[in-house]
Design an enzyme around this catalytic site. Structure first.
Site: not given
Length: 397
Positions: A356, A113, A209-210, A184
């Site tokens: 996605r 990322f 928050y995912k 991560d």
């Protein structure tokens, strides 16, 4: 055995929407509004400053860390929450480099990322000690491990394709060479079992928050391997990482263990939302979630490949090598996704051409998967994406 009808009932999903974007932003748990309102009206509104003690605000970062710990396979007392993921990446990087003062290479991969890589580049500039960042293709990372490497920093699940690194293998190889490991797990925590303690990862960082559904801007978390935390002198020596914050010493004294990696004042309202969202894990098993996600993923792949020949699978075909998302490629991927969203099936797009779809069994089942396939086939067959309105890029894709 997890009752997925019961977990689904714990989420407040809009009527008529098939939500396959929990890998980007999880939906709201039904308990969140009441829990946040209590924090606002009773704890803040009535309790005022006394709520730091009376409502347990000051203990929230570590209490929530203990709730997250089982999902990443570590012991209570080794995880704390707060700040942002970028801050936690920076803290882990700085601590890792300090543990290896004679080494100058930070190894990641080209699919990581971007913000994680930005943190590396910024720290390298700040230190100005000749460090360098190496980013080979993900499948070639193991070939670049050597005694010159100070840190191996990887994201377990690729945010675009869902490709999954073999954490146990890479950590074992790195440890044999004396390399500090940072993982991560933003796209892993709450999606698949993470066994950080057994694999002896040095640092684990992630967001909430995912797949943990804490809401936009929810706090991040950091884990430090047991026995390592007390050797760390934090580069970001925040007041809540102090051994006694309210002594107001002019000199920094780190708190014990992972608590020294607390930085700023806890975001109490966001943490209240996370606390409510974590209740689903009182009745859900992460192993059941993973098994069900693989079943639903296979259903999606089979359906799309049968009905949508214009899409190419971007994710690994083998389930064990894939996280809890399925990605496809299309040259007009952004417009295709906007047309899909307009018809009530929500995924997202990542440049240059990836659609996605997050697979979250806590609130998704076969009906949503089948609707996604059918709607996607309609959008492609009828070229519904070929509308100028769907080509106009919004700020968030």
């Amino acid at each position: 055995m997890t009752d997925f009808a019961a977990t689904r009932a714990m989420f407040d999903l809009p009527v008529g929407v098939a939500y396959l974007d929990g890998n980007s932003l999880g939906p709201m748990a039904r308990k969140v509004p009441d829990r946040v309102q209590r924090a606002i009206r009773e704890e803040w509104g009535e309790g005022l400053i006394a709520s730091w003690n009376d409502a347990g605000w000051m203990a929230l970062p570590d209490r929530l860390g203990d709730r997250i710990a089982p999902l990443i396979g570590v012991s209570p007392g080794t995880v704390t929450t707060g700040d942002t993921l970028s801050i936690k990446v920076y803290q882990a990087l700085a601590a890792g480099l300090a543990l290896k003062p004679g080494r100058r290479t930070i190894l990641s991969d080209s699919g990581n990322f971007p913000t994680d890589l930005y943190m590396v580049e910024g720290l390298i500039r700040t230190l100005d000690r000749g460090h360098r960042l190496k980013t080979p293709p993900p499948e070639e990372v193991a070939d670049h491990l050597s005694e010159d490497v100070a840190i191996l920093m990887l994201t377990e699940v690729d945010y675009r394709t869902g490709r999954r690194h073999d954490m146990a293998d890479l950590v074992a190889r790195a440890r044999a060479l004396g390399i500090v490991t940072i993982w991560d797990v933003a796209h892993s925590a709450g999606a698949l079992p993470v066994d950080a303690a057994r694999t002896s990862v040095d640092f684990v960082v992630g967001c909430t928050y995912k797949f943990l559904n804490s809401g936009p801007g929810g706090p991040a978390f950091i884990h430090v391997r047991e026995g390592l935390a007390d050797r760390i002198e934090p580069a970001l020596a925040g007041w809540l990482g102090h051994a006694a914050p309210f002594d107001f010493d002019t000199a920094y004294r780190p708190a014990d263990a992972v608590r020294r990696l607390r930085v700023g004042t806890p975001p109490v309202l966001q943490m209240a939302a996370l606390d409510a969202a974590m209740d689903v894990w009182d009745i859900a098993s992460i192993h059941d979630v993973r098994a069900r996600a693989l079943e639903l993923s296979e259903r999606l792949i089979a359906g799309v490949e049968a009905a949508c020949p214009g899409l190419a699978l971007a994710s690994p075909r083998e389930g064990a090598r894939r996280g809890s998302q399925v990605s496809f490629r299309h040259p007009r991927g952004y417009a295709v996704m906007q047309a899909l969203i307009a018809r009530g099936v929500v995924g997202d797009f990542r440049a240059p051409d990836i659609l996605r779809f997050g697979i979250t069994p806590l609130y998704l089942g076969e009906a949503e998967i089948d609707r996604c396939v059918a709607t996607l086939a309609e959008v492609l067959d009828r070229r519904l994406w070929d509308d100028p309105a769907y080509a106009a890029r919004a700020a968030v894709t």
